[in-house]
Scaffold this motif. Structure first.
Motif, mmCIF file in Angstrom:
data_model
loop_
_atom_site.group_PDB
_atom_site.id
_atom_site.type_symbol
_atom_site.label_atom_id
_atom_site.label_comp_id
_atom_site.label_asym_id
_atom_site.label_seq_id
_atom_site.Cartn_x
_atom_site.Cartn_y
_atom_site.Cartn_z
ATOM 1 N N MET A 136 0.841 -1.185 0.000
ATOM 2 C CA MET A 136 0.000 0.000 0.000
ATOM 3 C C MET A 136 0.879 1.237 0.000
ATOM 4 S SD MET A 136 -2.980 0.898 2.654
ATOM 5 C CE MET A 136 -2.873 2.524 3.319
ATOM 6 N N THR A 137 0.552 2.188 -0.785
ATOM 7 C CA THR A 137 1.318 3.419 -0.852
ATOM 8 C C THR A 137 0.874 4.384 0.234
ATOM 9 O OG1 THR A 137 1.924 5.277 -2.235
ATOM 10 C CG2 THR A 137 -0.255 4.367 -2.592
ATOM 11 N N THR A 138 1.826 5.184 0.714
ATOM 12 C CA THR A 138 1.481 6.155 1.747
ATOM 13 C C THR A 138 1.285 7.547 1.172
ATOM 14 O OG1 THR A 138 3.802 6.549 2.226
ATOM 15 C CG2 THR A 138 2.670 4.861 3.549
ATOM 16 N N ALA A 139 1.424 7.678 -0.124
ATOM 17 C CA ALA A 139 1.223 8.987 -0.742
ATOM 18 C C ALA A 139 -0.250 9.373 -0.658
ATOM 19 C CB ALA A 139 1.656 8.947 -2.208
ATOM 20 N N ALA A 140 -0.493 10.622 -0.365
ATOM 21 C CA ALA A 140 -1.878 11.098 -0.263
ATOM 22 C C ALA A 140 -2.492 11.139 -1.656
ATOM 23 C CB ALA A 140 -1.915 12.482 0.372
ATOM 24 N N ALA A 141 -3.649 10.577 -1.763
ATOM 25 C CA ALA A 141 -4.367 10.582 -3.031
ATOM 26 C C ALA A 141 -5.463 11.627 -2.972
ATOM 27 C CB ALA A 141 -4.971 9.202 -3.292
ATOM 28 N N ALA A 142 -5.887 12.085 -4.116
ATOM 29 C CA ALA A 142 -6.988 13.052 -4.164
ATOM 30 C C ALA A 142 -8.271 12.358 -3.744
ATOM 31 C CB ALA A 142 -7.137 13.589 -5.582
ATOM 32 N N PRO A 143 -9.161 13.077 -3.068
ATOM 33 C CA PRO A 143 -10.435 12.450 -2.739
ATOM 34 C C PRO A 143 -11.193 12.126 -4.011
ATOM 35 C CG PRO A 143 -10.487 14.793 -2.220
ATOM 36 C CD PRO A 143 -9.087 14.453 -2.658
ATOM 37 N N PRO A 144 -12.084 11.146 -3.937
ATOM 38 C CA PRO A 144 -12.829 10.771 -5.135
ATOM 39 C C PRO A 144 -13.675 11.920 -5.656
ATOM 40 C CG PRO A 144 -13.618 9.587 -3.193
ATOM 41 C CD PRO A 144 -12.456 10.397 -2.770
ATOM 42 N N ALA A 148 -8.666 12.122 2.997
ATOM 43 C CA ALA A 148 -9.236 13.469 2.912
ATOM 44 C C ALA A 148 -9.994 13.817 4.190
ATOM 45 C CB ALA A 148 -10.155 13.571 1.692
ATOM 46 N N LEU A 149 -10.763 12.877 4.701
ATOM 47 C CA LEU A 149 -11.507 13.128 5.937
ATOM 48 C C LEU A 149 -10.566 13.349 7.119
ATOM 49 C CD1 LEU A 149 -14.401 10.554 5.536
ATOM 50 C CD2 LEU A 149 -14.637 13.052 5.640
ATOM 51 N N ALA A 150 -9.488 12.575 7.188
ATOM 52 C CA ALA A 150 -8.530 12.732 8.283
ATOM 53 C C ALA A 150 -7.963 14.147 8.313
ATOM 54 C CB ALA A 150 -7.405 11.711 8.160
#
Length: 180
Positions: free
Chosen positions: A1-9, A41-43
């Motif tokens: 699993m990557t730890t890079a932040a992804a854009a919210p859907p 995103a919520l975090a």
């Protein structure tokens, strides 16, 4: 699993005031990566004292979303995320995250609302970030200002309907649709 932040859907429906006077945003979560992105995103948007009610049928992704949010909260604070088991048998699992306590509750096995006092949720509401699966088991004890996330299977993924009091949640829901 990557730890890079992804854009919210991306939203499938613009934020709107629901007929019951609640702000609402519907998001398509086609895969686990998009559910993880919503948790991240919520975090970034939630704080101590917020309550998130996670509703939906078994297998809809409530625990997956809660785990993603908890892990992201630890990473955002520069800490290694702990193991995040489902609290199905313990009912309530607290976490000492860098930004404050997170309480993850799974009320599926709760017999009735009289058992809530033993769990300490009333004390956690308003002070900790509370993630509550199976919120219908709270009866009238659910905080009125909670953010509700209804998850439903949709194809190979799921659909998330986020709703809450517009005076409290409109900006948060709008931020989820903007992306990075």
């Amino acid at each position: 699993m990557t730890t890079a932040a992804a854009a919210p859907p991306a939203p499938t429906d613009p934020a709107r005031a629901a007929c019951a006077g609640r702000a609402e945003r519907v998001l398509a979560l086609p895969d686990a990566v998009s559910t993880d992105a919503l948790g991240q995103a919520l975090a970034a948007l939630l704080r101590s004292g917020d309550t998130v009610l996670l509703a939906g049928p078994i297998g809809a992704g409530k625990s997956h979303l809660a785990r993603a949010l908890i892990r992201a909260a630890f990473r955002a604070g520069g800490a290694e995320p702990p193991e995040v088991p489902s609290p199905t048998y313990t009912l309530v699992q607290p976490y000492a995250a860098p930004a404050g306590e997170i309480v993850h509750a799974d009320l599926y096995r709760l017999g009735d609302t009289s058992e809530l006092e033993e769990l300490g949720l009333a004390e956690a509401f308003g002070t900790a970030l509370c993630l509550v699966e199976w919120p219908d088991r709270l009866g009238g004890a659910a905080p009125a200002d909670a953010l509700r996330i209804d998850l439903a299977p949709e194809g190979d993924g799921r659909r998330a309907t986020l709703s809450g009091d517009p005076s409290r949640w409109a900006d948060t829901l709008a931020a989820l649709g903007r992306g990075p």
